[in-house]
Write an enzyme that holds these catalytic residues in place. Structure first.
Site, PDB file in Angstrom:
ATOM      1  N   GLY A 261       0.643  -1.111   0.022  1.00  0.00           N
ATOM      2  CA  GLY A 261       0.103   0.110  -0.140  1.00  0.00           C
ATOM      3  C   GLY A 261       0.769   1.312   0.050  1.00  0.00           C
ATOM      4  O   GLY A 261       0.055   2.357  -0.221  1.00  0.00           O
ATOM      5  N   GLU A 303       3.768  -6.365   1.478  1.00  0.00           N
ATOM      6  CA  GLU A 303       3.556  -6.815  -0.018  1.00  0.00           C
ATOM      7  C   GLU A 303       3.324  -5.701  -0.690  1.00  0.00           C
ATOM      8  O   GLU A 303       2.150  -5.220  -1.077  1.00  0.00           O
ATOM      9  CB  GLU A 303       2.101  -7.563  -0.032  1.00  0.00           C
ATOM     10  N   PRO A 304       4.285  -4.860  -0.994  1.00  0.00           N
ATOM     11  CA  PRO A 304       4.479  -3.794  -1.855  1.00  0.00           C
ATOM     12  C   PRO A 304       4.341  -4.191  -3.476  1.00  0.00           C
ATOM     13  O   PRO A 304       4.917  -5.236  -4.082  1.00  0.00           O
ATOM     14  CB  PRO A 304       5.702  -3.062  -1.869  1.00  0.00           C
ATOM     15  N   ARG A 306       2.424  -1.537  -6.385  1.00  0.00           N
ATOM     16  CA  ARG A 306       2.609  -0.119  -6.749  1.00  0.00           C
ATOM     17  C   ARG A 306       3.833   0.455  -6.738  1.00  0.00           C
ATOM     18  O   ARG A 306       4.467   1.042  -7.626  1.00  0.00           O
ATOM     19  CB  ARG A 306       1.503   0.646  -6.346  1.00  0.00           C
ATOM     20  N   ARG A 343      -7.454   3.279 -15.534  1.00  0.00           N
ATOM     21  CA  ARG A 343      -7.299   3.739 -13.957  1.00  0.00           C
ATOM     22  C   ARG A 343      -7.991   5.200 -13.908  1.00  0.00           C
ATOM     23  O   ARG A 343      -8.626   5.455 -12.729  1.00  0.00           O
ATOM     24  CB  ARG A 343      -6.001   3.841 -13.421  1.00  0.00           C
ATOM     25  N   TYR A 347     -11.098   4.931 -11.373  1.00  0.00           N
ATOM     26  CA  TYR A 347     -10.804   6.015 -10.074  1.00  0.00           C
ATOM     27  C   TYR A 347     -10.253   7.164 -10.319  1.00  0.00           C
ATOM     28  O   TYR A 347     -10.118   7.992  -9.439  1.00  0.00           O
ATOM     29  CB  TYR A 347      -9.449   5.352  -9.194  1.00  0.00           C
ATOM     30  N   CYS A 374     -14.885   3.131 -28.414  1.00  0.00           N
ATOM     31  CA  CYS A 374     -16.504   3.807 -28.551  1.00  0.00           C
ATOM     32  C   CYS A 374     -17.166   3.812 -27.027  1.00  0.00           C
ATOM     33  O   CYS A 374     -17.714   2.953 -26.715  1.00  0.00           O
ATOM     34  CB  CYS A 374     -17.183   2.766 -29.284  1.00  0.00           C
ATOM     35  N   GLU A 375     -16.583   4.581 -26.319  1.00  0.00           N
ATOM     36  CA  GLU A 375     -17.147   5.087 -25.218  1.00  0.00           C
ATOM     37  C   GLU A 375     -16.515   6.399 -24.504  1.00  0.00           C
ATOM     38  O   GLU A 375     -15.366   6.518 -24.446  1.00  0.00           O
ATOM     39  CB  GLU A 375     -16.555   3.791 -24.254  1.00  0.00           C
ATOM     40  N   TYR A 403      -0.784  -1.605 -12.209  1.00  0.00           N
ATOM     41  CA  TYR A 403      -2.256  -1.924 -12.390  1.00  0.00           C
ATOM     42  C   TYR A 403      -2.524  -1.140 -13.863  1.00  0.00           C
ATOM     43  O   TYR A 403      -3.562  -0.505 -13.881  1.00  0.00           O
ATOM     44  CB  TYR A 403      -2.986  -1.031 -11.377  1.00  0.00           C
TER      45      TYR A 403
HETATM   46  N1  LLP Z   1      -1.752  -7.116  -0.631  1.00  0.00           N
HETATM   47  C1  LLP Z   1      -3.020  -7.030  -0.667  1.00  0.00           C
HETATM   48  C2  LLP Z   1      -3.359  -8.390  -0.016  1.00  0.00           C
HETATM   49  C3  LLP Z   1      -3.629  -6.323  -1.542  1.00  0.00           C
HETATM   50  O1  LLP Z   1      -4.903  -6.439  -1.561  1.00  0.00           O
HETATM   51  C4  LLP Z   1      -3.021  -5.543  -2.349  1.00  0.00           C
HETATM   52  C5  LLP Z   1      -3.364  -4.673  -3.204  1.00  0.00           C
HETATM   53  C6  LLP Z   1      -1.287  -5.327  -2.194  1.00  0.00           C
HETATM   54  C7  LLP Z   1      -0.761  -6.070  -1.386  1.00  0.00           C
HETATM   55  C8  LLP Z   1      -0.687  -4.565  -2.932  1.00  0.00           C
HETATM   56  O2  LLP Z   1      -0.688  -2.938  -2.780  1.00  0.00           O
HETATM   57  P1  LLP Z   1       0.067  -1.954  -3.450  1.00  0.00           P
HETATM   58  O3  LLP Z   1       1.391  -1.890  -2.750  1.00  0.00           O
HETATM   59  O4  LLP Z   1      -0.067  -2.156  -4.756  1.00  0.00           O
HETATM   60  O5  LLP Z   1      -0.782  -0.683  -3.058  1.00  0.00           O
HETATM   61  N2  LLP Z   1      -6.137  -1.788  -9.196  1.00  0.00           N
HETATM   62  C9  LLP Z   1      -6.089  -0.529  -8.129  1.00  0.00           C
HETATM   63  C10 LLP Z   1      -5.215  -1.071  -6.930  1.00  0.00           C
HETATM   64  C11 LLP Z   1      -5.783  -2.186  -6.232  1.00  0.00           C
HETATM   65  C12 LLP Z   1      -4.986  -2.886  -5.179  1.00  0.00           C
HETATM   66  C13 LLP Z   1      -5.507  -4.063  -4.561  1.00  0.00           C
HETATM   67  N3  LLP Z   1      -4.901  -4.665  -3.717  1.00  0.00           N
HETATM   68  C14 LLP Z   1      -5.376   0.811  -8.750  1.00  0.00           C
HETATM   69  O6  LLP Z   1      -4.960   0.500  -9.803  1.00  0.00           O
HETATM   70  O7  LLP Z   1      -5.131   1.654  -7.815  1.00  0.00           O
END
Ligand code: LLP
Length: 444
Positions: A261, A303-304, A306, A343, A347, A374-375, A403
């Protein structure tokens, strides 16, 4: 360490050190000329800066080794970007992985990733998923709910073996990020909530299973979080929960997985996120909380996703029509859009865009960048500013490594772009461009 664009660079500012401008006004990415890359590979084109991915892996690994208990490890959340070569890169950097589907497991397996270092997520693993993950030797299941716990126990029993698990717990935190990427509140499809008693109940049942080895707990509060505070809050709540489990059930937590996150900079308005400093704060907070609760500090996993790949990515498009609607706005259409980057549509995520073949010209043309679907909602962004574009110009969208490709689709029967990896200035294909044959491959 933002941008150190060359003296000739005009606005828009260039956000990250791997995006610069060459003497001929061409945008350079990881030292490679984007105009040359577009000529060689065509557009739309996704680029991945391997050096940056490796640098981010090391930032996590080193900070976690320095500030968290022994055995703590980052797990790359491969939902952010999943294709063979990325698993090879993160494996080479010594990370584990978070996988959320049999498809991600299959991709990691085909890359030769050691799956004992994989953590299998998901709020609805099917019986077939569970069997497949066990066949492939996935090390740890992050069990979401009671039905899944029972299904994992049954499958492990059938095989006469024990399965390592963590339990996914909902800590009840709102990290104030976009509602669609918030996951840790009680009202969530993920995990078992502490507040309702479901978390303690599932821990009790897990401990009693003969073919389950409960190692600890997992939580994830959300994505694109800039400050350390939601992680510290999660850590305090999870340690208090672990203490409650110890008192009530006599089980000592050995592992704590705090999910992913940490956010990234998409635009100049976004803050710089200091990952190492956040991990240092997290380490201090966990040590205090464990001392207070009388717990042995557990091994920590993060769990990074992004923050490993986002700013290692860039997408290049060719400009098509430029439509000026007096009194309204200017539309710049590109040869990709929501099919490779959904995205903004999903969002309203903001991006920084640059005219890549004339990156040294002033960004004075206000516009909306639209895709080719077409949207009407197929937009990459509104209120953007670039140099005056013409048909055939090259448009770069920055920070598209996370993503984008992983959420790409074939809507309107549009082929997905290739991924070109750049390492030490040299380009190689990571994923080839889709063809019409690929589109038709499943049609009977
Ligand atoms: N661990 C778990 C259990 C998760 O659900 C996620 C993301 C991560 C790790 C990784 O999080 P990060 O470090 O990438 O923030 N599609 C959306 C993001 C959805 C994230 C879902 N879970 C977007 O494009 O912003």
């Amino acid at each position: 360490m933002p941008a150190c664009p060359s003296a000739r660079t005009a606005a828009p500012s260039i956000l990250h050190a791997n995006v610069t401008v060459g003497p001929d006004g061409h945008l350079l990415f990881a030292g490679a000329d984007t105009v040359e890359l577009a000529k060689r590979y065509g557009t739309p084109l996704m680029l991945l800066d391997e050096g940056r991915v490796r640098e981010r892996c090391r930032t996590y690994r080193e900070a976690m080794a320095d500030h968290l208990p022994e055995g703590s490890l980052p797990l790359y959340a491969s939902k952010a970007l999943s294709f063979r070569e990325i698993y090879r890169i993160v494996e080479d950097e010594g990370l584990g992985v978070d996988v959320v589907s049999p498809g991600e497991i299959a991709t990691a397996a085909s890359a030769g990733f050691p799956l004992e270092r994989a953590f299998f997520h998901g709020n609805n693993k099917t019986d077939a998923d569970i069997r497949y993950a066990m066949d492939e030797g996935v090390g740890t299941f992050v069990v979401d709910n009671l039905e899944e716990l029972r299904a994992v126990e049954a499958e492990a029993a059938r095989r006469g073996r024990t399965q390592r698990i963590l339990l996914r717990i909902t800590p009840g935190i709102d990290p104030h990020t976009h509602v669609k990427i918030t996951t840790g509140t009680v009202d969530s499809k993920f995990g078992s909530a502490i507040e309702t008693g479901a978390a303690l109940a599932i821990a009790r049942e897990a401990i009693a299973q003969p073919h389950i080895e409960l190692c600890g707990f997992h939580c994830h509060v959300g994505s694109q979080i800039a400050s350390a505070e939601p992680f510290l809050e999660a850590a305090r709540i999870m340690v208090a929960f672990a203490a409650e489990v110890k008192d009530a059930l006599g089980f000592e937590t050995r592992e704590l997985n705090l999910g992913g996150g940490f956010g990234v900079r998409y635009t100049e308005a976004d803050p710089e996120v200091n990952i190492a400093a956040n991990i240092r704060e997290l380490g201090a907070c966990l040590a205090d909380a464990c001392a207070e609760a009388g717990l042995r500090p557990p091994q920590v996993f993060l769990e990074p996703g992004r923050s490993i790949v986002a700013d290692a990515g860039m997408t290049l498009y060719t400009v098509g029509s430029v439509k000026e609607i007096p009194g309204f706005r200017n539309y710049v259409s590109i040869d990709g859009g929501m099919t490779d980057n959904p995205r903004y549509t999903l969002y309203q995520s903001e991006y920084t865009v640059v005219l890549a073949n004339r990156a040294d010209e002033p960004a004075e043309f206000a516009c909306t960048v639209g895709g080719r679907c077409c949207e009407s909602g197929d937009l990459i962004g509104e209120g953007l500013a670039i140099a005056r574009p013409w048909r055939g110009d090259l448009l770069a969208v920055l920070v598209t490594g996370a993503y984008n490709y992983s959420m790409a689709s074939n809507y309107n029967r549009i082929c997905r772009p290739p991924i070109v990896i750049i390492r030490d200035g040299e380009a190689r294909l990571g994923v080839r461009r889709e063809t019409f044959d690929d589109l038709l491959a499943c049609d009977c």
